[in-house]
Design a protein around this motif. Structure first.
Motif, short mmCIF file in Angstrom:
data_model
loop_
_atom_site.label_atom_id
_atom_site.label_comp_id
_atom_site.label_asym_id
_atom_site.label_seq_id
_atom_site.Cartn_x
_atom_site.Cartn_y
_atom_site.Cartn_z
N THR A 144 -27.06 -63.63 -50.55
CA THR A 144 -27.45 -62.35 -51.16
C THR A 144 -27.94 -61.38 -50.12
OG1 THR A 144 -29.64 -63.26 -51.57
CG2 THR A 144 -28.03 -63.43 -53.34
N MET A 162 -24.91 -60.07 -48.46
CA MET A 162 -24.26 -59.10 -49.34
C MET A 162 -24.97 -57.77 -49.32
SD MET A 162 -21.72 -58.63 -51.37
CE MET A 162 -21.18 -60.27 -51.83
N SER A 163 -26.32 -57.82 -49.38
CA SER A 163 -27.10 -56.57 -49.35
C SER A 163 -26.93 -55.87 -48.02
CB SER A 163 -28.56 -56.86 -49.62
OG SER A 163 -29.09 -57.69 -48.59
N HIS A 198 -23.37 -62.58 -62.59
CA HIS A 198 -24.47 -61.82 -62.05
C HIS A 198 -23.94 -60.56 -61.40
CE1 HIS A 198 -27.01 -65.43 -62.54
NE2 HIS A 198 -25.94 -66.11 -62.06
N VAL A 253 -24.86 -57.57 -58.53
CA VAL A 253 -25.66 -57.35 -57.34
C VAL A 253 -26.24 -55.94 -57.40
CG1 VAL A 253 -25.64 -57.21 -54.83
CG2 VAL A 253 -24.22 -58.91 -56.00
N GLN A 280 -27.36 -52.84 -55.83
CA GLN A 280 -27.12 -52.28 -54.51
C GLN A 280 -28.38 -51.70 -53.89
OE1 GLN A 280 -23.89 -49.55 -54.76
NE2 GLN A 280 -22.48 -51.04 -55.69
N GLY A 331 -30.80 -55.23 -53.55
CA GLY A 331 -30.10 -56.41 -53.04
C GLY A 331 -30.35 -57.63 -53.87
N SER A 332 -30.91 -57.53 -55.07
CA SER A 332 -31.19 -58.67 -55.94
C SER A 332 -30.08 -58.84 -56.95
CB SER A 332 -32.52 -58.46 -56.67
OG SER A 332 -32.45 -57.26 -57.45
N ILE A 333 -30.10 -59.96 -57.64
CA ILE A 333 -29.08 -60.30 -58.63
C ILE A 333 -29.72 -60.31 -60.00
CG2 ILE A 333 -27.41 -62.02 -59.36
CD1 ILE A 333 -27.23 -62.91 -56.49
#
Length: 428
Positions: free
Chosen positions: A4, A7-8, A31, A33, A35, A38-40
């Motif tokens: 994660t 991804m962030s 889930h 993301v 933006q 940065g959490s799900i």
């Protein structure tokens, strides 16, 4: 949680292009993301509206702003028909028809058609004729000459201009472009001796004419001398003439008939209504030198129905006639029938009754002077008669040769050309 963070990091990088929310499936759950943080988050999938165009895109409806010709060219690529149920159906034209239409629109730019297939050339001529390309003053003549140079008699083999003097005056150059004509009818046109078309008859382009109808054309002896000069001296011009109609020309006298004796291939001759002084002497001269016999019954060879306009350019000549009629007559007098014929397709010439009543009355009073060549029957005689009559045949041949020599010598004596004849010959 390492993936994660990665991804962030990718979402916040400068090179990344924002493509909207990213969905990740983990342990059977979906889930999204976030933006920003940065959490799900566990969310239910929401349908995002599909956008075909970007924001700010607008459409403007433009009507009657295009060129009509461009619009016609675009719609000409399709053929619109109706089905049995009444539904509109369209299908695309073939590439051949599209190319044919494009060439016919620009037919005046063709360099040459010599060696081009006749089957395709006929379709090209019909397509250009439907677009009335040959009625245009300058480009039409240029396009017509390309076809006549390559195909000759296929374009037009017979031309009937009876009582069509206005067509001759308006389309003289187009008429002169026709080659290898076998039949030409110029009756009741009042051309006279000095007309340019009569001078064109003596050219080699019309040496193929076998049937010439010059009834009531205001000809005189001078016109006949001018018309027969190439045949009498140069053996060119109308040397293949078989049928000649000179009736209803009262200015032609016995002198003018003498010029016609150069047409050795004549089968039919009509000199009714001419200004002959000694009819019996002329009849005897025609019979002895041309081998033509006087007919007591009117011959069908001089019937107008035997000469018609035939060839690819038949509709072109009709278009010329219609253009002349529309130019001479007011628009209110145009009948709806001719308009309907023009709308539904090809038209047919409506033959008018030629008004030559006064001249025809003089012709009836003077009598019928039509001549024809008798067909010699094939006589199959026995061998004995042939043997016994061989000496007589030899003597007859000797007499015929002696007469021919006398005629040649007499002709050579009379072949002393005048100054006018030399002036005529210098023009060819």
């Amino acid at each position: 949680q390492n993936w994660t963070r990665g991804m962030s990091y990718c979402l916040h990088s400068e090179n990344y292009v924002d493509t909207g929310p990213i969905y990740v499936r983990e342990n059977g759950k979906l889930h999204v993301v976030n933006q920003g943080a940065g959490s799900i988050q566990n969310v239910t999938p929401k349908t995002r509206p599909f956008r075909l165009f970007s924001r700010g895109f607008s459409v403007e409806l433009c009507m009657n702003r295009e060129d009509d010709r461009a619009r016609r060219q675009r719609t000409d690529h399709f053929i619109f028909t109706y089905t049995k149920e009444g539904n509109l159906r369209y299908s695309a034209k073939s590439l051949f028809s599209l190319v044919l239409g494009y060439i016919s629109d620009n037919v005046d730019h063709i360099d040459s058609l010599i060696g081009f297939p006749e089957q395709i050339a006929e379709k090209l001529f019909s397509a250009a004729e439907a677009r009335q390309k040959f009625t245009e003053p300058v480009t039409g003549l240029r396009a017509l000459q390309k076809f006549t140079e390559a195909y000759g008699s296929l374009v037009l083999c017979s031309l009937c201009l009876r009582n069509r003097y206005l067509v001759i005056s308006e389309k003289l150059e187009e008429i002169k472009s026709f080659r290898e004509l076998t039949c030409l009818d110029l009756s009741c046109c009042k051309l006279g001796d000095q007309h340019e078309l009569l001078e064109h008859l003596t050219k080699e382009a019309l040496s193929s004419v076998k049937r010439l109808l010059l009834k009531d054309t205001s000809l005189s002896d001078a016109g006949l001398r001018r018309m027969t000069a190439p045949v009498r001296v140069l053996k060119k011009g109308l040397e293949n003439l078989l049928v000649l109609d000179l009736s209803c020309n009262p200015k032609i006298t016995d002198v003018g008939i003498g010029y016609l004796l150069s047409f050795k291939k004549l089968n039919c001759l009509d000199i009714s209504g001419t200004g002959l002084k000694d009819v019996n002497a002329v009849m005897k001269r025609i019979q002895t030198q041309l081998g033509l016999v006087h007919s007591k019954v009117p011959l069908k060879e001089f019937d107008h129905s035997n000469c018609r306009t035939e060839g690819w350019a038949e509709q072109t000549v009709l278009q010329w006639e219609q253009a002349v009629m529309e130019a001479t007559k007011p628009q209110d007098n145009l009948t709806s029938r001719t308009a309907a014929l023009r709308f539904y397709g090809k038209t047919h010439r409506l033959e008018e009754v030629v008004k030559c009543t006064m001249v025809e009355a003089e012709t009836k009073a003077s009598g019928n002077l039509q001549f024809y060549k008798e067909k010699v029957p094939n006589c199959h005689l026995p061998l004995k008669k042939e043997v016994t009559g061989s000496h007589e045949l030899k003597n007859n041949k000797k007499r015929a040769l002696a007469e021919q020599e006398k005629e040649r010598t007499s002709k050579q004596k009379h072949l002393c050309l005048t100054v006018e004849d030399w002036d005529l010959l210098n023009t060819y």
